[in-house]
Design a protein around this motif. Structure first.
Motif, PDB file in Angstrom:
ATOM      1  N   HIS A  41       0.791  -1.098  -0.015  1.00 28.47           N
ATOM      2  CA  HIS A  41       0.044   0.007  -0.185  1.00 28.47           C
ATOM      3  C   HIS A  41       0.885   1.087   0.147  1.00 28.47           C
ATOM      4  O   HIS A  41       2.132   1.259   0.547  1.00 28.47           O
ATOM      5  CB  HIS A  41      -0.981   0.282   1.186  1.00 28.47           C
ATOM      6  N   GLU A  46      -5.095   7.803  -5.517  1.00 29.59           N
ATOM      7  CA  GLU A  46      -5.477   6.745  -5.915  1.00 29.59           C
ATOM      8  C   GLU A  46      -6.626   7.228  -7.178  1.00 29.59           C
ATOM      9  O   GLU A  46      -7.218   6.384  -7.745  1.00 29.59           O
ATOM     10  CB  GLU A  46      -6.032   5.415  -5.167  1.00 29.59           C
ATOM     11  N   SER A  98      -6.285   1.322  -6.796  1.00 31.75           N
ATOM     12  CA  SER A  98      -5.391   1.309  -5.662  1.00 31.75           C
ATOM     13  C   SER A  98      -3.869   1.178  -6.047  1.00 31.75           C
ATOM     14  O   SER A  98      -3.533   0.648  -7.159  1.00 31.75           O
ATOM     15  CB  SER A  98      -5.801   0.314  -4.835  1.00 31.75           C
ATOM     16  N   LYS A 180      -3.147   7.405   4.450  1.00 30.15           N
ATOM     17  CA  LYS A 180      -4.226   6.743   3.646  1.00 30.15           C
ATOM     18  C   LYS A 180      -4.819   5.623   4.366  1.00 30.15           C
ATOM     19  O   LYS A 180      -4.248   4.753   5.084  1.00 30.15           O
ATOM     20  CB  LYS A 180      -3.634   6.669   2.234  1.00 30.15           C
ATOM     21  N   SER A 181      -6.094   5.225   4.084  1.00 30.20           N
ATOM     22  CA  SER A 181      -6.645   4.111   4.380  1.00 30.20           C
ATOM     23  C   SER A 181      -7.835   3.486   3.281  1.00 30.20           C
ATOM     24  O   SER A 181      -8.468   4.467   3.036  1.00 30.20           O
ATOM     25  CB  SER A 181      -7.191   4.190   5.777  1.00 30.20           C
ATOM     26  N   HIS A 182      -8.137   2.335   3.034  1.00 31.77           N
ATOM     27  CA  HIS A 182      -9.305   2.117   2.327  1.00 31.77           C
ATOM     28  C   HIS A 182     -10.451   1.679   3.200  1.00 31.77           C
ATOM     29  O   HIS A 182     -10.323   1.392   4.515  1.00 31.77           O
ATOM     30  CB  HIS A 182      -8.932   0.685   1.749  1.00 31.77           C
ATOM     31  N   ASN A 213     -11.035   4.752  -1.207  1.00 28.93           N
ATOM     32  CA  ASN A 213      -9.750   5.359  -0.531  1.00 28.93           C
ATOM     33  C   ASN A 213      -9.804   6.530   0.119  1.00 28.93           C
ATOM     34  O   ASN A 213     -10.270   7.488  -0.631  1.00 28.93           O
ATOM     35  CB  ASN A 213      -8.550   5.355  -1.754  1.00 28.93           C
ATOM     36  N   ALA A 215      -7.327   9.660   1.286  1.00 27.33           N
ATOM     37  CA  ALA A 215      -6.016  10.146   1.553  1.00 27.33           C
ATOM     38  C   ALA A 215      -5.998  11.366   2.222  1.00 27.33           C
ATOM     39  O   ALA A 215      -6.758  12.217   1.470  1.00 27.33           O
ATOM     40  CB  ALA A 215      -5.212   9.883   0.344  1.00 27.33           C
ATOM     41  N   SER A 257      -4.590  -2.033   5.128  1.00 28.48           N
ATOM     42  CA  SER A 257      -4.426  -0.773   3.940  1.00 28.48           C
ATOM     43  C   SER A 257      -4.027   0.443   4.486  1.00 28.48           C
ATOM     44  O   SER A 257      -4.004   1.398   3.682  1.00 28.48           O
ATOM     45  CB  SER A 257      -5.799  -0.817   3.373  1.00 28.48           C
ATOM     46  N   GLN A 258      -3.653   0.848   5.699  1.00 34.14           N
ATOM     47  CA  GLN A 258      -3.419   1.974   6.099  1.00 34.14           C
ATOM     48  C   GLN A 258      -1.637   2.314   5.674  1.00 34.14           C
ATOM     49  O   GLN A 258      -1.018   1.189   5.682  1.00 34.14           O
ATOM     50  CB  GLN A 258      -3.400   2.125   7.638  1.00 34.14           C
TER      51      GLN A 258
END
Ligand SMILES: Cc1cc2nc3c(=O)[nH]c(=O)nc-3n(C[C@H](O)[C@H](O)[C@H](O)COP(=O)(O)OP(=O)(O)OC[C@H]3O[C@@H](n4cnc5c(N)ncnc54)[C@H](O)[C@@H]3O)c2cc1C
Length: 381
Positions: A41, A46, A98, A180-182, A213, A215, A257-258
């Motif tokens: 990641h 994205e 992503s 960021k994180s999903h 996403n 961010a 995902s972070q």
């Protein structure tokens, strides 16, 4: 005996993998080196801008990205702290994809073209040789060396003094943190949502498989008390924009995902060459708000690859390569960099919500013109 390859590409992000593919396609023995292992990641909005599409086509990569089933995005919405919003059409269809999938797909394309990957290998030093460079790497605890006739730096905003492309950090007060994180559980239209707040902004972008996403780019000083983890920063950002808080109220973060990056400096002096070509963020960094950084990374590879090919064939001197590449980077990037910085400054003003909303109502063409000025022109390579 140390092996010699034709070209070593340093960094397997968007710029490096596309460059390695382009050179391997032309038959050159190409090494692609990255300090990380893939997939991984990476902090990024994205959002793959409409301008990227023509360059992906020129590089023979559009189909590979399309196969990832990116989301389709046609508009941008700016949402201010006071609740005001402005919505503008994009100059074409953008994709949400992503970096986990995108970077791996570009890397795979480079490998399929014949490039050899050195992952988890950090470039520690470059020593000039009579014909090329010795590339000194560290992999695990071990040192290894590869010789290359030519070297191309695509390692992002290099912060290691002594390596090409290094520029000293700006003042601490101008440092940002990127996180960021999903998420799952956020319904989105084909719109990229940009939430502005005191000390930064956050973008929500739908990517493949229905994921969203989030961010954010945050002023380090303003978020010094926010905590230490990515969820802490995202929570504090949402606290500063009520509409963002509402948007994320029922969102579930996707475990693993972070990612975070710090410090980020936006005002690095553009530089296309430092003893070797610099691609993507290594050359210049467009304010992330413009969402065109990946497009510029791709474009720099498309501009540099034919010149590198000519140089390796003996049809171009190093000095002429430098001159030609620097000229084309200046020509393509100067406008977006200037207008992008202006846009970044403008939306950061406390009154931005009011006057941008007013401009876009009174004169939508003007607001769209400003957005267009921050963007690259379609690829002509
Ligand atoms: C918060 C934020 C949001 C953003 N949002 C967007 C967006 O929505 N859309 C967009 O287009 N752009 C966005 N950007 C910008 C975009 O991420 C960059 O412009 C893009 O990643 C540049 O690609 P690159 O290939 O030049 O560098 P990178 O993608 O940074 O790749 C560099 C690679 O080099 C490797 N590397 C570094 N040093 C070494 C070393 N010493 N040895 C070996 N390998 C090394 C790294 O591991 C990395 O894989 C955003 C940036 C930030 C910070």
């Amino acid at each position: 005996m140390t092996r010699t390859v034709d070209v070593a590409v340093l960094g397997a992000g968007v710029a490096g993998s596309s460059m390695a593919k382009a050179l391997a396609d032309r038959g050159w023995e190409t090494a692609l080196i990255d300090r990380q292992s893939f997939p991984r990641h990476k902090v990024c909005g994205e959002f793959l801008s409409p301008e990227s599409r023509s360059t992906l086509h020129a590089l023979g990569l559009a189909e590979k990205v399309e196969n990832l089933l990116p989301s389709k995005i046609t508009r941008v919405r700016l949402i201010f702290e006071n609740g005001a919003d402005v919505e503008l059409p994009l100059p074409g269809e953008a994709w949400g994809v992503s970096r986990y999938s995108l970077d791996s797909a570009l890397l795979l394309a480079a490998r399929q073209a014949g490039a050899e990957l050195h992952a988890a290998s950090s470039v520690a030093a470059l020593k000039p040789l009579p014909k090329g460079f010795a590339v000194e790497m560290k992999r695990g605890g071990e040192a290894c060396v590869l010789q290359a006739r030519t070297v191309i730096a695509a390692w992002g905003a290099n912060r290691r003094s002594g390596l090409p492309g290094y520029r000293p950090d700006g003042p601490a007060s101008s440092a940002y943190i990127g996180v960021k994180s999903h998420f799952v559980g956020v319904d989105m239209e084909p719109v990229i949502e940009m939430y502005m707040f005191r000390g930064g902004y956050m973008g929500l972008c739908k990517v493949e498989r229905g994921l969203v996403n989030a961010a954010a780019l945050l002023e380090r000083d303003s978020f010094a008390q926010a905590g230490k983890s990515v969820p802490d920063f995202l929570k504090e950002a949402a606290r500063r924009n009520p509409r963002l808080a509402g948007r994320l109220a029922f969102a579930e973060p996707v475990a693993g995902s972070q990612a975070a990056v710090a410090p980020v400096f936006l005002r690095r002096k553009p530089q296309a060459w430092d003893g070797m070509p610099l691609l993507g963020d290594a050359a210049s960094m467009l304010p992330p708000l413009c969402g065109d950084g990946m497009s510029m990374a791709l474009r720099s590879a498309a501009l540099c690859a034919p010149l590198a090919d000519l140089y390796l064939r003996g049809g171009l001197s190093l000095a002429d390569w430098e001159q030609e590449y620097t000229r084309s980077i200046r020509k393509e990037f100067a406008g977006p960099l200037r207008w992008g910085s202006l846009l970044q400054w403008a939306v950061g003003m406390p009154s931005a919500g009011k006057w941008l909303a007013a401009i876009s109502k009174l004169n939508p063409g003007l607001a769209e013109g400003l957005i267009r000025a921050t963007r690259l022109k379609p690829d002509q390579t």
